[in-house]
Structures are given as C-alpha cells and as structure tokens.
Design an enzyme around this catalytic site. Sequence first.
Site, PDB file in Angstrom:
ATOM      1  N   GLY A  71      41.943  28.139  34.842  1.00 24.87           N
ATOM      2  CA  GLY A  71      41.241  26.856  34.936  1.00 24.87           C
ATOM      3  C   GLY A  71      39.985  26.748  34.080  1.00 24.87           C
ATOM      4  CB  SER A  95      34.370  33.238  36.362  1.00 25.92           C
ATOM      5  OG  SER A  95      35.718  33.432  36.656  1.00 25.92           O
ATOM      6  CG  ASP A 107      38.858  45.071  35.690  1.00 28.75           C
ATOM      7  OD1 ASP A 107      39.701  45.595  36.432  1.00 28.75           O
ATOM      8  OD2 ASP A 107      39.066  44.030  35.053  1.00 28.75           O
ATOM      9  NE  ARG A 129      41.011  41.692  32.202  1.00 24.29           N
ATOM     10  CZ  ARG A 129      42.063  40.893  32.283  1.00 24.29           C
ATOM     11  NH1 ARG A 129      42.930  40.840  31.301  1.00 24.29           N
ATOM     12  NH2 ARG A 129      42.271  40.160  33.347  1.00 24.29           N
ATOM     13  NE  ARG A 181      61.317  61.276  39.435  1.00 26.91           N
ATOM     14  CZ  ARG A 181      62.025  62.125  38.676  1.00 26.91           C
ATOM     15  NH1 ARG A 181      61.616  62.408  37.442  1.00 26.91           N
ATOM     16  NH2 ARG A 181      63.121  62.697  39.143  1.00 26.91           N
TER      17      ARG A 181
HETATM   18  O1  F6P Z   1      40.356  41.932  36.048  1.00 26.88           O
HETATM   19  C1  F6P Z   1      41.005  42.367  37.196  1.00 26.88           C
HETATM   20  C2  F6P Z   1      42.432  42.741  36.891  1.00 26.88           C
HETATM   21  O2  F6P Z   1      43.040  43.196  38.069  1.00 26.88           O
HETATM   22  C3  F6P Z   1      42.592  43.762  35.769  1.00 26.88           C
HETATM   23  O3  F6P Z   1      42.312  45.062  36.185  1.00 26.88           O
HETATM   24  C4  F6P Z   1      44.024  43.522  35.373  1.00 26.88           C
HETATM   25  O4  F6P Z   1      44.251  43.889  34.035  1.00 26.88           O
HETATM   26  C5  F6P Z   1      44.182  42.039  35.544  1.00 26.88           C
HETATM   27  O5  F6P Z   1      43.155  41.621  36.428  1.00 26.88           O
HETATM   28  C6  F6P Z   1      45.517  41.622  36.082  1.00 26.88           C
HETATM   29  O6  F6P Z   1      45.538  40.233  36.116  1.00 26.88           O
HETATM   30  P1  F6P Z   1      46.709  39.401  36.759  1.00 26.88           P
HETATM   31  O7  F6P Z   1      46.528  39.386  38.233  1.00 26.88           O
HETATM   32  O8  F6P Z   1      46.538  38.062  36.151  1.00 26.88           O
HETATM   33  O9  F6P Z   1      47.991  40.055  36.381  1.00 26.88           O
END
Ligand code: F6P
EC number: 2.7.1.11
Length: 386
Positions: A101, A143, A165, A209, A304
């Site tokens: 958004g 945001s 993160d 991320r 694994r």
């Molecule tokens: O920024 C938080 C986060 O969980 C990151 O660690 C991850 O890469 C991303 O958001 C995942 O986003 P979505 O929920 O849009 O897949």
Amino acid sequence: MEELGAVIFLKGGHVPRSFSEGGGQVSKRIGILTGGGDCPGLNAVIRGVVKSAVGRGWKVVGIEDGFDGFLHPEKCRCLGLEEVRGILPLGGTILGTSNRGNPFAFPMVREGKVELVDVSDEVCSRIKHLGLTALVVVGGDGSLKIAQELMRRGVPIVGVPKTIDNDLLETDVTFGYNTALETATEALDKLHSTAESHHRVMVLEVMGRYAGWIALESGIAGGADVILVPEIPYDIEKVSQAILERGRRGRRFSVVVVAEGAFPKGGGRVVKEAAGGKSVVERLGGVGEAFSRELGGVLEMDIRVTVLGHLQRGGSPSTFDRCIGSRFGVKAVELIESEAFGHMVCLKGRHITSVPIEDAIRSLNLIDPGGEMVRHAEALGIMLGR
Ligand code: F6P
C-alpha cells in the site's frame, strides 16, 4: 465500541479539526497504523499507544491494513480501551497490515494492467479530513520511508521501529526480533537431536532479508556449527572442510544456519520473486536448498533442509517484545505530546528515546564482518563461511 464522530466525515460529512471544536475542551485525535510484514509485538505497541493516549483524554483512530486503510473510509475506526483489552499476548496486528500500500506507488488495475499510481494527495487529504493531530506509523524500513515522504508533505508523524530483521539503524533493537530469535533458536535445538541421531548435516534457513542478525544470534544461541550471513559471502570449500574436520573429531553431524539473503563468493542471492510483479519488493528464499545442493557436490553426507519461514513472524511475542513494544507505544505518545514529529522511538542501552526517522532509514543496519559479534562467534568455533 466507542462512536467515532469521524465516521460521519468518512462518508463525506464535517470533520472537526480537533475535539475542541464546538466543545471548548482541548484534546487530540491521533491515528495509528501498522505497515509492512507483521511481527510479534505489534499489538503491544497499539495497546501502549491507546492506553497512554486515552490516559491523556485523547482519541485514537486505528487505520487498517497500513497506508492502504486511508483509501477506504470503512477501514478507519475508533480504538478505545475496550478494543485493546486482552491483545498484549496476541501475535499479528489487530489492525491488519499490508506491504503493497505505498501511497507514492500504489498498484492499481487500469485497462487490465497493474500500474503504480501516486495516491499520496488522497492519503494526505484523508488524514486532514480525519482531523488527525498526528499519525503513529509502526513499521520497518519501507513504511518509515513512506512516513518520511508524508512528513515532507506536512503530515505530523512519529515512527515505531518494527521488524524481525532488526535491520533499522539508530535503535539497539527493533521489536519483534527477539521473538523471531526465540523461534529460530528453538528450531535449532530440535534440529540438533535429529542431526546427531542420523549423523546428518541439518540446514536451517531463516529470514532477515539482507541482514544476517537472526541467523547469527540464533546460531550462537542454538550452538550452530556453521552460520552463513549475507554480510559474509561464503566459500563452499571452506564450509565443507569445517564439516569434515568436525567428523575427524568424532562429531559426525553438523548444524548450519543460513540467512535467506546469504550467497556464495562470486555468486548471487537466491530470489524467489523479483520486485515489480505481484510483489512490490524482491522476495528472497530458497538459499537453504541451493546451499545444500552445492554442499552435496563436495561432501559425502546426508543433508536435510528446513525452511523456518513465517513461523518466525507468528505467535505470541516474547516477554522482551511485549515490554519493549508497550514502552515504544507509550514513548510514541510522549513524542506527539512534545510535538517531536519526524522522530522514531528507539532503544539506546536501557533507555527508550528517539531519533530523526531519516537517520534510521538512511541505510540498513547490517552485521559488521569485522565486528565484535562475528569475532565472538568465531571464537566459539563457529564457521562463518570464510
Ligand atoms: O521483513 C520481514 C520479512 O519477514 C523478511 O525477513 C522476509 O524476507 C520478508 O519479510 C517476507 O515477506 P513476505 O511475508 O511478503 O513473504
């Protein structure tokens, strides 16, 4: 639920600029929204804001689904004490959230095609129309960048740093990170026993991320043997040698934590979905599998992979996140009271204070490859891929 006079204006009627209008008693009406990915502790912040605002005799308007909510009158609702009762231990956000958004690049379907349209004028006039004295934006990097832009357009905003993160600058920690760490550490504890029983390499892919904080700290806490983070491109040969060396010492298993943004030396990140399509930002994911294939090419062991995924974002917030989230909420209201707009609440040492939002978003808070935490991890015998 308390009646919000503004509901009338939402449908096009009169909007009082403040509660003093027509009444005489000076009060404030503030808005709050949660933007970007959800994160444990969001409800603690909302509750903290509502409790301390109501304590001052102010009104709070909750905007649902991030900035998106401003475009839909029915998504703006009054938040009183009743609405926040019992939400402290709840995961997610009672306001809903969205990472699609952005009012400066809002996806709209025109003639069958998705176009990014600037709807910020509409958002600003809604904010004015709602009679909001200030807006609390609870969000991460994305945001808060939007918040900063809206500030430039004259919207009085205070920010609250949210993200699992932990990649925002100028705060010792973001809320939500601690809960994600707990989840990742618990997963590592569980993977340990099965790794040992089967003499396997167990790989855990965690989120974060472009920052490796979740991997590094959960890896230290969970006794990982190898931790791979985006800040240190890994050398597969060296990782394999470290695992073999463990075998020579009688350790016939290894536990590896890999951050979703990690990548090999000379290689690139594993991207699940490029930015621009359905997703506004690049979606990472899949490095666990990619790494295990690479490792399988140089190491004769059973490997694994477990992808922890959104489990890291869900569930009840930890004690730390409940406490810090609640205090961030209270501090946000204090900032509004002192008209410290354009500031973000933050933790420095044991104190909750504030910094200009623009300082927090100028770049990402990443691990320093030569820093103390990396040095300590290596002193513990953890292999960091180099
Ligand atoms: O920024 C938080 C986060 O969980 C990151 O660690 C991850 O890469 C991303 O958001 C995942 O986003 P979505 O929920 O849009 O897949």
